[in-house]
Design an enzyme around this catalytic site. Structure first.
Site, short mmCIF file in Angstrom:
data_model
loop_
_atom_site.label_atom_id
_atom_site.label_comp_id
_atom_site.label_asym_id
_atom_site.label_seq_id
_atom_site.Cartn_x
_atom_site.Cartn_y
_atom_site.Cartn_z
CG ASP A 67 -0.31 -0.52 2.48
OD1 ASP A 67 0.94 -0.54 2.54
OD2 ASP A 67 -1.02 -0.91 3.41
CG ASP A 136 -8.87 -0.64 11.11
OD1 ASP A 136 -7.95 -1.45 10.84
OD2 ASP A 136 -9.13 0.34 10.40
CG HIS A 138 -5.87 -2.06 8.39
ND1 HIS A 138 -5.92 -0.70 8.59
CD2 HIS A 138 -4.61 -2.41 8.75
CE1 HIS A 138 -4.75 -0.26 9.01
NE2 HIS A 138 -3.95 -1.28 9.12
CD GLU A 143 -8.54 1.37 7.22
OE1 GLU A 143 -8.43 0.37 7.94
OE2 GLU A 143 -7.97 2.45 7.51
C1 F6R Z 1 1.14 -1.20 5.99
C2 F6R Z 1 0.17 -2.26 6.24
C3 F6R Z 1 -0.70 -2.18 7.44
C4 F6R Z 1 0.11 -2.42 8.73
C5 F6R Z 1 -0.77 -2.39 9.96
C6 F6R Z 1 0.01 -2.58 11.24
O1 F6R Z 1 1.87 -1.47 4.82
O2 F6R Z 1 0.05 -3.15 5.46
O3 F6R Z 1 -1.72 -3.13 7.34
O4 F6R Z 1 0.77 -3.65 8.64
O5 F6R Z 1 -1.45 -1.18 10.01
O6 F6R Z 1 0.85 -1.49 11.44
P1 F6R Z 1 1.80 -1.40 12.73
O7 F6R Z 1 2.80 -2.48 12.58
O8 F6R Z 1 2.43 -0.04 12.64
O9 F6R Z 1 0.93 -1.58 13.93
#
Ligand code: F6R
Length: 262
Positions: A67, A136, A138, A143
């Site tokens: 992403d 959340d 994801h 989302e």
């Molecule tokens: C970002 C991604 C997101 C993160 C998730 C956890 O490339 O794919 O799904 O992996 O938001 O983020 P952290 O590790 O910062 O809690």
């Protein structure tokens, strides 16, 4: 799906790095799907160490990041491309033209997403997709209520996700772009193997929902229950609310597949 519980976040990251290194050593031209975020930092640091000290080479790998925020130039400190370059790509031997990223500044974002899906297909599909989980639920930026068959597309971010990323924007969640491009849940599910890593007590509730709760678009990580080969690596804190902990520990201790990693 299988769940591996490690005592600490560092040990969880190290095990995840060993799984990735094992994949790259056994298939040097692996196509890796990569994630950004705090959980990933220790994994990339460990892979960088393995590159420096243990001869782990990414020279023939291709990578596709999950992403990217919309509207940020690639050298913006909050752009995921910049984060990946600083934390990982600039420290290992992956050729620049093997690194694939969604361009959040593309004039035609729909065409950009279609081209990304085509590039993944052209590379033969993703062998190993690394994933984190948002508070959340994801995966990528899928989302809540993202269709479980969704493809790479534009997505509006929840306030929770923008707050979670504020650390890349000087602590100001309002500065985090409200929209992003992300691989879809359906795109992720097509990877041959998924590796989800979650650490810290703030992930305990949502991780239990994703792993042991119903499959629901409200928690897009729960779609991984449908994947034929998904490994979830967690630390004790993130495992806190899992009901099947004893069974998961038994599997890791006894299944031959995990013998090299124990
Ligand atoms: C970002 C991604 C997101 C993160 C998730 C956890 O490339 O794919 O799904 O992996 O938001 O983020 P952290 O590790 O910062 O809690």
């Amino acid at each position: 799906m299988e769940v591996i519980i490690q005592p600490t976040a560092d040990e969880a990251a190290h095990l995840a790095a060993r799984v990735i290194a094992h994949e790259v050593r056994s298939r040097p031209n692996s196509v890796l799907g990569l994630a950004t975020g705090r959980t990933m930092e220790a994994i990339y640091a460990r892979l960088t160490e393995m590159h420096r000290n243990e001869g782990l080479s990414f020279a023939r790998c291709h990578t596709f990041n999950l992403d990217e925020f919309i509207g940020l130039p690639p050298d913006h400190p909050g752009s995921y491309r910049k984060v990946m370059t600083d934390r990982f790509f600039s420290h290992v031997d992956i050729p620049a033209d093997h690194i694939h990223f969604l361009n959040g500044q593309a004039a035609d974002l729909t065409a950009e997403c279609e081209a990304y899906e085509a590039a993944i297909r052209l590379c033969g599909g993703i062998h190993l997709q690394l994933l984190g989980i948002g508070r959340d639920g994801h995966i990528g930026f899928n989302e809540p209520l993202s269709a479980l068959q969704s493809r790479t597309r534009e997505k509006a971010l929840t306030p929770a996700t923008r707050r979670q990323n504020a650390f890349l924007f000087g602590g100001r969640w309002e500065a985090v772009p409200a929209r992003a491009l992300t691989m879809g849940v359906g795109t992720i599910l097509e990877s041959r193997r998924c590796l989800l890593v979650a650490t810290g007590e703030e992930k305990a509730y949502i991780l239990a929902q994703a792993v042991e709760g119903p499959i629901t678009a409200w928690v897009t990580a729960s779609a991984l229950q449908l994947h034929p080969r998904c490994t979830v690596i967690v630390d004790e804190a993130a495992a806190e609310q899992l009901r099947g902990k004893d069974y998961y520990r038994w599997i890791f201790e006894n299944e031959p597949e995990w013998a090299p990693f124990r």
